[in-house]
Design a protein around this motif. Structure first.
Motif, PDB file in Angstrom:
ATOM      1  N   ILE A 146     -42.504-115.489  30.674  1.00 21.53           N
ATOM      2  CA  ILE A 146     -42.328-114.666  29.309  1.00 21.53           C
ATOM      3  C   ILE A 146     -40.288-114.129  30.470  1.00 21.53           C
ATOM      4  O   ILE A 146     -39.538-113.408  29.322  1.00 21.53           O
ATOM      5  CB  ILE A 146     -43.202-114.164  28.802  1.00 21.53           C
ATOM      6  N   ILE A 147     -40.914-113.057  31.530  1.00 20.76           N
ATOM      7  CA  ILE A 147     -40.012-111.859  31.677  1.00 20.76           C
ATOM      8  C   ILE A 147     -38.855-113.274  31.946  1.00 20.76           C
ATOM      9  O   ILE A 147     -37.939-112.626  32.269  1.00 20.76           O
ATOM     10  CB  ILE A 147     -40.870-111.219  32.998  1.00 20.76           C
ATOM     11  N   GLY A 148     -39.392-114.261  32.855  1.00 19.37           N
ATOM     12  CA  GLY A 148     -37.979-115.292  33.474  1.00 19.37           C
ATOM     13  C   GLY A 148     -36.836-116.020  32.380  1.00 19.37           C
ATOM     14  O   GLY A 148     -36.273-115.558  32.240  1.00 19.37           O
ATOM     15  N   CYS A 149     -38.111-116.232  31.199  1.00 17.02           N
ATOM     16  CA  CYS A 149     -37.473-116.551  29.613  1.00 17.02           C
ATOM     17  C   CYS A 149     -36.483-115.313  29.785  1.00 17.02           C
ATOM     18  O   CYS A 149     -35.097-116.138  28.800  1.00 17.02           O
ATOM     19  CB  CYS A 149     -38.708-116.734  28.466  1.00 17.02           C
ATOM     20  N   ILE A 150     -36.375-114.137  29.273  1.00 19.97           N
ATOM     21  CA  ILE A 150     -35.497-113.142  28.300  1.00 19.97           C
ATOM     22  C   ILE A 150     -34.508-113.078  29.476  1.00 19.97           C
ATOM     23  O   ILE A 150     -33.275-113.500  29.031  1.00 19.97           O
ATOM     24  CB  ILE A 150     -36.783-111.863  28.333  1.00 19.97           C
ATOM     25  N   MET A 151     -34.933-113.123  30.833  1.00 22.19           N
ATOM     26  CA  MET A 151     -33.880-112.906  32.192  1.00 22.19           C
ATOM     27  C   MET A 151     -32.762-113.466  31.915  1.00 22.19           C
ATOM     28  O   MET A 151     -31.672-113.380  31.246  1.00 22.19           O
ATOM     29  CB  MET A 151     -34.565-113.013  32.960  1.00 22.19           C
ATOM     30  N   ILE A 152     -33.721-114.681  31.454  1.00 21.96           N
ATOM     31  CA  ILE A 152     -32.266-115.856  31.565  1.00 21.96           C
ATOM     32  C   ILE A 152     -31.255-116.415  30.892  1.00 21.96           C
ATOM     33  O   ILE A 152     -30.106-116.593  30.401  1.00 21.96           O
ATOM     34  CB  ILE A 152     -32.767-118.170  32.331  1.00 21.96           C
ATOM     35  N   LYS A 153     -32.269-115.729  29.142  1.00 22.57           N
ATOM     36  CA  LYS A 153     -30.963-115.497  28.233  1.00 22.57           C
ATOM     37  C   LYS A 153     -30.123-114.519  28.030  1.00 22.57           C
ATOM     38  O   LYS A 153     -29.086-114.316  27.693  1.00 22.57           O
ATOM     39  CB  LYS A 153     -32.182-114.973  27.155  1.00 22.57           C
ATOM     40  N   GLU A 154     -30.912-113.010  29.122  1.00 22.35           N
ATOM     41  CA  GLU A 154     -29.755-111.929  29.369  1.00 22.35           C
ATOM     42  C   GLU A 154     -29.023-112.661  29.750  1.00 22.35           C
ATOM     43  O   GLU A 154     -27.367-112.199  29.845  1.00 22.35           O
ATOM     44  CB  GLU A 154     -30.459-110.876  29.610  1.00 22.35           C
ATOM     45  N   HIS A 155     -28.738-113.197  31.031  1.00 27.38           N
ATOM     46  CA  HIS A 155     -27.749-113.961  31.753  1.00 27.38           C
ATOM     47  C   HIS A 155     -27.125-114.774  30.849  1.00 27.38           C
ATOM     48  O   HIS A 155     -25.201-115.079  31.889  1.00 27.38           O
ATOM     49  CB  HIS A 155     -28.789-114.685  32.868  1.00 27.38           C
ATOM     50  N   GLU A 156     -27.354-115.455  29.806  1.00 27.61           N
ATOM     51  CA  GLU A 156     -26.529-115.968  29.077  1.00 27.61           C
ATOM     52  C   GLU A 156     -25.467-115.028  28.203  1.00 27.61           C
ATOM     53  O   GLU A 156     -24.227-116.133  27.813  1.00 27.61           O
ATOM     54  CB  GLU A 156     -27.335-117.334  28.386  1.00 27.61           C
ATOM     55  N   ARG A 157     -25.592-114.058  28.504  1.00 33.76           N
ATOM     56  CA  ARG A 157     -24.443-113.549  27.657  1.00 33.76           C
ATOM     57  C   ARG A 157     -23.450-112.473  28.314  1.00 33.76           C
ATOM     58  O   ARG A 157     -22.435-112.488  28.333  1.00 33.76           O
ATOM     59  CB  ARG A 157     -25.913-112.185  26.865  1.00 33.76           C
TER      60      ARG A 157
ATOM     61  N   TYR B 152     -40.943-121.395  36.578  1.00 35.18           N
ATOM     62  CA  TYR B 152     -39.878-120.693  37.991  1.00 35.18           C
ATOM     63  C   TYR B 152     -38.244-121.033  37.932  1.00 35.18           C
ATOM     64  O   TYR B 152     -38.021-120.947  38.333  1.00 35.18           O
ATOM     65  CB  TYR B 152     -40.361-120.965  39.098  1.00 35.18           C
ATOM     66  N   SER B 153     -38.497-122.209  36.745  1.00 38.71           N
ATOM     67  CA  SER B 153     -37.021-122.921  37.324  1.00 38.71           C
ATOM     68  C   SER B 153     -35.563-121.526  36.527  1.00 38.71           C
ATOM     69  O   SER B 153     -34.789-121.499  37.397  1.00 38.71           O
ATOM     70  CB  SER B 153     -36.510-123.711  35.754  1.00 38.71           C
ATOM     71  N   PRO B 154     -36.119-120.992  35.604  1.00 38.89           N
ATOM     72  CA  PRO B 154     -35.333-119.932  35.184  1.00 38.89           C
ATOM     73  C   PRO B 154     -34.731-118.915  36.660  1.00 38.89           C
ATOM     74  O   PRO B 154     -33.869-118.349  36.810  1.00 38.89           O
ATOM     75  CB  PRO B 154     -35.272-118.994  34.275  1.00 38.89           C
ATOM     76  N   TYR B 155     -35.841-118.505  37.122  1.00 35.56           N
ATOM     77  CA  TYR B 155     -35.808-117.496  38.596  1.00 35.56           C
ATOM     78  C   TYR B 155     -34.610-118.693  40.193  1.00 35.56           C
ATOM     79  O   TYR B 155     -33.969-118.227  40.276  1.00 35.56           O
ATOM     80  CB  TYR B 155     -36.497-117.094  39.275  1.00 35.56           C
ATOM     81  N   LEU B 156     -34.745-119.708  39.757  1.00 35.09           N
ATOM     82  CA  LEU B 156     -33.589-120.809  40.916  1.00 35.09           C
ATOM     83  C   LEU B 156     -32.584-120.283  40.222  1.00 35.09           C
ATOM     84  O   LEU B 156     -31.658-120.406  40.753  1.00 35.09           O
ATOM     85  CB  LEU B 156     -34.855-122.087  41.093  1.00 35.09           C
ATOM     86  N   ILE B 157     -32.189-120.206  39.075  1.00 35.42           N
ATOM     87  CA  ILE B 157     -31.006-120.405  38.053  1.00 35.42           C
ATOM     88  C   ILE B 157     -30.708-119.125  38.830  1.00 35.42           C
ATOM     89  O   ILE B 157     -29.447-118.646  38.971  1.00 35.42           O
ATOM     90  CB  ILE B 157     -30.821-121.060  37.112  1.00 35.42           C
ATOM     91  N   LEU B 158     -31.417-117.862  38.110  1.00 37.63           N
ATOM     92  CA  LEU B 158     -30.731-116.847  38.252  1.00 37.63           C
ATOM     93  C   LEU B 158     -30.485-116.489  39.999  1.00 37.63           C
ATOM     94  O   LEU B 158     -29.593-115.874  40.680  1.00 37.63           O
ATOM     95  CB  LEU B 158     -32.274-115.639  38.868  1.00 37.63           C
ATOM     96  N   TRP B 159     -31.652-117.189  40.834  1.00 37.17           N
ATOM     97  CA  TRP B 159     -31.275-116.719  42.696  1.00 37.17           C
ATOM     98  C   TRP B 159     -29.891-117.078  43.126  1.00 37.17           C
ATOM     99  O   TRP B 159     -29.344-116.996  43.479  1.00 37.17           O
ATOM    100  CB  TRP B 159     -32.501-117.134  43.256  1.00 37.17           C
ATOM    101  N   PHE B 160     -29.345-118.086  42.182  1.00 36.77           N
ATOM    102  CA  PHE B 160     -28.635-119.521  42.444  1.00 36.77           C
ATOM    103  C   PHE B 160     -26.672-118.419  42.885  1.00 36.77           C
ATOM    104  O   PHE B 160     -26.087-117.991  42.944  1.00 36.77           O
ATOM    105  CB  PHE B 160     -28.494-120.473  41.722  1.00 36.77           C
ATOM    106  N   ASP B 161     -27.468-118.236  40.899  1.00 36.60           N
ATOM    107  CA  ASP B 161     -26.102-117.295  40.603  1.00 36.60           C
ATOM    108  C   ASP B 161     -26.224-116.161  41.309  1.00 36.60           C
ATOM    109  O   ASP B 161     -24.485-115.717  41.417  1.00 36.60           O
ATOM    110  CB  ASP B 161     -25.865-117.038  39.064  1.00 36.60           C
ATOM    111  N   LEU B 162     -27.057-115.184  41.393  1.00 36.51           N
ATOM    112  CA  LEU B 162     -26.481-114.204  42.252  1.00 36.51           C
ATOM    113  C   LEU B 162     -26.062-114.308  43.419  1.00 36.51           C
ATOM    114  O   LEU B 162     -25.230-113.309  44.233  1.00 36.51           O
ATOM    115  CB  LEU B 162     -27.793-113.376  42.571  1.00 36.51           C
TER     116      LEU B 162
END
Length: 493
Positions: A145-156, A195-205
Motif C-alpha cells: 500500500i505504501i509503495g502504491c501511495i508513493m508511486i502516485k505521489e511521485h507521478e505528481r 515491489y515494482s514501485p520501489y524499484l522505479i523509485l530507487w532508479f529515479d532517486l
C-alpha cells in the motif's frame, strides 16, 4: 452526522463491500470525533478546523490500515484508493510530514519482516508460527500500500524525491529490495507486484543524485537477487524484468562514481560488475538484454546508462574480452546509426559517450583485428568531423580516427597474434544473428555539398595529424576514370 456543503461527492455505486469501504474512508478522512460537553457524548461531524500533525498521523495510519483490511475487496482499485488520499485537504497541508511518516512506516514494516524471515520455522511452535506468518502477511500489505501511495505521489511532482534524498531514502529502498529478496526466497514470486514501485523509485532517486557513501550499505545479496531471474526479453515482453535491468544499470553508474572504471578500487568494489565477473552467466545474460533492448530503446537516459556500462566493460581488462564478437558487431552497427541520428549541437554529451565507447571497442577488444564496418565508421567519423562540433568532441573523433583499426598495414601485421585475444563468437542459433539492422543512412546531401568523399577527405586530414593516416586506404583504390569528352549541344528551335 452533520452534513456540510463541501461534503465530497463519491459515486460508489452499488458495488457491495466496496461501497462500504468508501463510506468508511469518507468518514475517516472527512469527519472528526468531538466530545459534547452538554450531552456528555462523543459525536462525529464534518471537519471544520485545521488538522494537527498528531491528527494527520492517526488519520494516515488508520487509512492505510483500512485499505489493508479491505485489500482483497479493493483488488485492482488499489491505485484509485491510494490516489484518493492525496487529494484530501488535510493531507496536502501536511504533505511533507505524511511522506516522512510513510517512510518511517515502510522502514518499520521491512525491519519486522527481515527479522521474522530469519527465524527458524522448524523450532517454532504452531501458535507462534501462525503469528509470525500473520505478521509477515500484514507487513507485506503495508509495504504494498505504501509503495502504491508513493508511486502516485511521485507521478505528481518531485517532492517525494527530495524527501527520499534528505531522509536516507537510498538506504531505505536498498533495505526494501533486501526484504524483496528474502520474501521471494521464502514464498516465491507471489509478492513481485508489491515491489515494482520501489524499484522505479530507487532508479529515479539515483538518476539525479550521487550516493557515493550510501552505496556502501548495499548487500551483495541484493545485487545477486536482481541478477538471478533476469531473462533475455524486451521491455514490452516483461516490464518488471526490464525495471530490474534498469536498476542494475543505474547502480553500476553509482559505483562508477565511487570506483571509476575499475571493478575494485582499493577497498571499494563495483558489486554489479564484480558479480558478473564471478558468474559469467550473469554477464552474458545482462549483455544480451542490453543488446536486445539497445536496438529498440529510445529513452535517452537508458541509452546513456547502457553506454556507461559498455564503457566500463570495454575499458576493463577483466571484462573487455567477455562480450561475444557478434554482440560487439551489433553494438558497432547501433553506434554508427546513432552517430548519424544524434542532433549535433543539442546532444554533444551523448555523442561524446558514444565516441568514448567506440574508441574503447576499436583499441581494447578484438574488433581491431577485424575489418567490420571499417569504411562505414570512417564515413560517419569524417562526417562528424566536418560538422560544427565543439573542440572536445573533435578531439574524441580524431582519437578514434587515429586508431590502428583504420590502418591496413598495422592490421595486417597483427593477424598472426589474434589467437590469444579472440572474442568468443556466439553460435548462429542465438538471437543476435536474427537482429538485422538497416545499413546506416548516408550523411544528408546538404551537408556533403562541396566536400570530398568520406574516405578521401579522411586520408588528407588524417595524414596531416599522424603523418600516415588513412592514405593507404585511398591509395589502394584505382584512380577514377577521366571525364568523357565534351559534347556539342544544339539549341532547339
Amino acid at each position: 452526522m452533520n452534513e456540510v456543503s463541501n461534503q465530497p461527492s463519491k459515486n460508489v455505486g452499488d458495488i457491495g463491500s466496496m461501497k462500504e469501504f468508501w463510506e468508511l474512508a469518507d468518514e475517516l478522512l472527512y469527519t472528526k470525533l468531538y466530545y459534547d460537553e452538554t450531552t456528555k457524548e462523543y459525536i462525529t461531524s464534518w471537519k471544520q478546523t485545521e488538522t494537527t500533525e498528531s491528527e494527520i498521523n492517526t488519520l494516515l495510519v488508520s487509512y492505510i490500515a483500512l485499505i489493508s483490511k479491505y485489500r482483497e475487496i479493493v483488488g485492482d482499485h488499489l491505485g484509485e484508493v491510494c490516489a484518493y488520499l492525496l487529494d484530501i485537504e488535510s493531507y496536502q497541508k501536511h504533505r511533507e510530514f505524511c511522506l516522512r511518516k510513510m517512510l518511517s512506516l515502510l522502514m518499520y514494516s521491512v525491519d519486522c519482516n527481515l527479522n521474522n524471515l530469519e527465524l527458524n520455522c522448524d523450532v517454532l511452535g504452531g501458535e507462534i508460527l501462525r503469528e509470525v506468518n500473520e505478521s509477515i502477511s500484514m507487513n507485506e500489505q503495508f509495504i504494498n500500500i505504501i509503495g502504491c501511495i508513493m508511486i502516485k505521489e511521485h507521478e505528481r511532482d518531485n517532492q517525494l524525491m527530495n524527501i527520499l534524498k534528505e531522509y536516507q531514502g537510498f538506504t531505505v529502498l536498498s533495505k526494501v529490495v533486501r526484504n524483496y529478496a528474502a520474501i521471494t526466497k521464502r514464498t516465491g514470486d507471489i509478492y513481485t507486484q508489491n515491489y515494482s514501485p520501489y524499484l522505479i523509485l530507487w532508479f529515479d532517486l539515483c538518476k539525479d543524485n550521487n550516493f557515493v557513501d550510501e552505496i556502501d550499505n548495499i548487500y551483495e545479496d541484493e545485487i545477486i537477487f536482481l541478477f538471478d531471474k533476469l531473462k533475455v526479453e524486451t521491455r514490452i515482453e516483461d516490464e518488471v524484468n526490464y525495471i530490474k535491468f534498469r536498476l542494475l544499470l543505474i547502480l553500476n553508474e553509482q559505483y562508477v562514481y565511487q570506483c571509476g572504471l575499475k571493478v575494485q578500487n582499493g577497498k571499494k568494489t563495483n558489486l554489479v560488475v564484480y558479480q558478473m565477473v564471478r558468474k559469467i552467466q550473469y554477464f552474458q545474460t545482462f549483455t544480451e538484454i542490453l543488446v536486445l533492448n539497445f536496438n529498440r530503446e529510445m529513452d535517452t537516459i537508458d541509452q546513456i546508462l547502457m553506454m556507461k556500462y559498455l564503457y566500463v566493460v570495454f575499458s576493463n581488462e577483466k571484462t573487455n574480452r567477455l562480450v561475444y564478437l557478434n554482440d560487439v558487431k551489433i553494438i558497432v552497427d547501433i553506434i554508427i546509426r546513432q552517430l548519424y541520428d544524434i542532433p549535433i549541437k543539442a546532444s554533444s554529451y551523448i555523442m561524446d559517450i558514444y565516441l568514448r565507447v567506440l574508441k574503447c571497442m576499436l583499441t581494447k577488444t578484438n574488433l581491431r583485428r577485424h575489418s567490420y564496418k571499417r569504411e562505414e565508421l570512417v564515413a560517419v567519423l569524417e562526417y562528424l568531423r566536418g560538422e560544427d562540433v565543439n573542440e572536445h568532441t573533435r578531439r574524441l573523433i580524431d582519437r578514434c580516427l587515429q586508431c590502428s583499426f583504420f590502418n591496413p598495414l598495422t592490421y595486417a601485421n597483427t593477424q598472426d597474434n589474434r589467437s590469444e585475444e579472440l572474442l568468443p563468437i556466439r553460435k548462429p542459433a542465438t538471437f543476435t544473428t536474427i537482429i538485422s539492422l538497416p545499413p546506416p543512412p548516408p550523411p544528408p546531401p546538404s551537408r556533403l555539398r562541396g566536400r570530398e568523399s568520406s574516405v578521401s577527405s579522411l586520408s588528407t586530414s588524417s595524414s596531416q595529424t599522424s603523418g600516415q593516416g588513412l592514405s593507404r586506404l585511398s591509395s589502394a583504390k584505382p584512380p577514377p576514370p577521366p571525364p568523357p569528352p565534351a559534347r556539342t549541344t544544339c539549341a532547339l528551335r
